[in-house]
Design a protein around this motif. Structure first.
Motif, mmCIF file in Angstrom:
data_model
loop_
_atom_site.group_PDB
_atom_site.id
_atom_site.type_symbol
_atom_site.label_atom_id
_atom_site.label_comp_id
_atom_site.label_asym_id
_atom_site.label_seq_id
_atom_site.Cartn_x
_atom_site.Cartn_y
_atom_site.Cartn_z
ATOM 1 N N ASN A 1 0.823 -1.218 0.000
ATOM 2 C CA ASN A 1 0.000 0.000 0.000
ATOM 3 C C ASN A 1 0.858 1.268 0.000
ATOM 4 N N SER B 1 -0.868 -5.674 -1.605
ATOM 5 C CA SER B 1 -1.417 -4.315 -1.533
ATOM 6 C C SER B 1 -2.890 -4.316 -1.909
ATOM 7 N N GLU C 1 1.057 3.394 -2.882
ATOM 8 C CA GLU C 1 0.756 3.994 -4.177
ATOM 9 C C GLU C 1 1.178 5.459 -4.261
ATOM 10 N N ASP D 1 5.222 -6.698 -4.471
ATOM 11 C CA ASP D 1 3.971 -6.115 -3.992
ATOM 12 C C ASP D 1 3.357 -7.093 -2.996
ATOM 13 N N ASP E 1 -4.433 -1.115 -2.298
ATOM 14 C CA ASP E 1 -4.682 0.207 -2.861
ATOM 15 C C ASP E 1 -4.267 0.206 -4.330
ATOM 16 N N GLY E 2 -3.819 1.321 -4.856
ATOM 17 C CA GLY E 2 -3.459 1.420 -6.262
ATOM 18 C C GLY E 2 -2.016 1.083 -6.574
ATOM 19 N N THR E 3 -1.300 0.478 -5.634
ATOM 20 C CA THR E 3 0.105 0.142 -5.849
ATOM 21 C C THR E 3 0.317 -0.719 -7.097
ATOM 22 N N GLU F 1 -1.283 -0.865 -9.895
ATOM 23 C CA GLU F 1 -1.445 -0.070 -11.104
ATOM 24 C C GLU F 1 -0.261 0.876 -11.311
ATOM 25 N N VAL F 2 0.229 1.458 -10.223
ATOM 26 C CA VAL F 2 1.398 2.341 -10.321
ATOM 27 C C VAL F 2 2.603 1.557 -10.834
#
Length: 249
Positions: free
Chosen positions: A10, A42, A12, A39, A44-46, A48-49
């Motif tokens: 998490n 996670s 991101e 990762d 959250d948006g991690t 995708e980043v």
């Protein structure tokens, strides 16, 4: 080759900026490198980043859907680096957090010191830093007292900081000794002490460089727990042996 091992959970808001900053630092420094990021489940948006940055960076991303914790995730990355390194006596692994509390600029003195002949270079944090949480300040004061003689005989002044660089051959020998067993048994700072102990056993030279921490940049609440950290350090008190392997020192 320099492998930079970064476990994330998490992150991101910081991991993308951190990776890009590492690119700038090592690009200007002129060293070949590969980013190894795990990762760790996670939510959250991690992911995708990380997916976006894979297009423009020498980045390999691994994913665990089950939470491993920072120490477990880091160990998987260290094993991956050892497997990938074609020249273990020359290649190196940097261990770095993903929350931007550690400066990418400090990669340069770490690498230079290793290239000067050290096998392990430990970052040393003097207890000062921007936005340093009270919980960390208290633990920094108490941790040496909890470790007792194990701290006094340590070859570096700060065995709690995990920002380090290891020659791959050192980690390869440590993994050989452990077979399939985990390298570390405890989380957090205790894991940093355990990993340093294992590396020292196979290192001809261990050196230390000063660094700073930036807690003011991180955009999330600290996950650090003082009591838990000190309790884990208490469990390894008196069990740490800093004597190098016979014939090395």
């Amino acid at each position: 080759m320099i492998y930079i091992a970064i476990p994330v959970h998490n992150e991101e808001s910081t991991i993308g900026v951190l990776l890009w900053k590492i690119r700038n630092v090592l690009g200007e420094f002129g060293r070949d490198y590969e980013l190894l990021v795990l990762d760790d489940a996670s939510t959250d948006g991690t992911p995708e980043v990380l997916k976006r940055y894979r297009r423009s960076l020498p980045l390999r991303v691994f994913r665990s859907d089950e939470r491993l914790g920072s120490s477990g995730a880091l160990e998987k990355l260290l094993r991956t680096a050892v497997e990938r390194a074609p020249y273990p006596k020359r290649d190196a692994v940097v261990t770095l957090q993903g929350d931007f509390t550690e400066h990418p600029e400090d990669l340069v003195p770490l690498v230079k010191t290793l290239e000067g002949g050290a096998d392990v270079v430990a970052g040393s944090f003097g207890g000062k830093g921007d936005g340093l949480p009270l919980s960390v300040r208290v633990a920094r004061w108490a941790a040496p007292r909890v470790l007792g003689s194990s701290f006094k005989s340590c070859p570096v002044t700060d065995p709690f900081c995990g920002y380090r660089i290891y020659r791959v051959i050192v980690l390869k020998k440590a993994l050989r000794d452990h077979g399939g067993a985990p390298l570390v048994k405890h989380p957090g700072w205790a894991a940093n002490v355990e990993l340093l102990e294992l590396a020292v056993h196979h290192a001809r030279r261990v050196e230390e460089v000063p660094l700073g921490l930036r807690y003011d940049i991180r955009n999330r609440k600290t996950r650090f727990r003082t009591i838990r950290t000190l309790r884990d350090l208490g469990r390894i008190r008196g069990k740490v042996n800093w004597t190098p392997e016979e014939g090395l020192a």
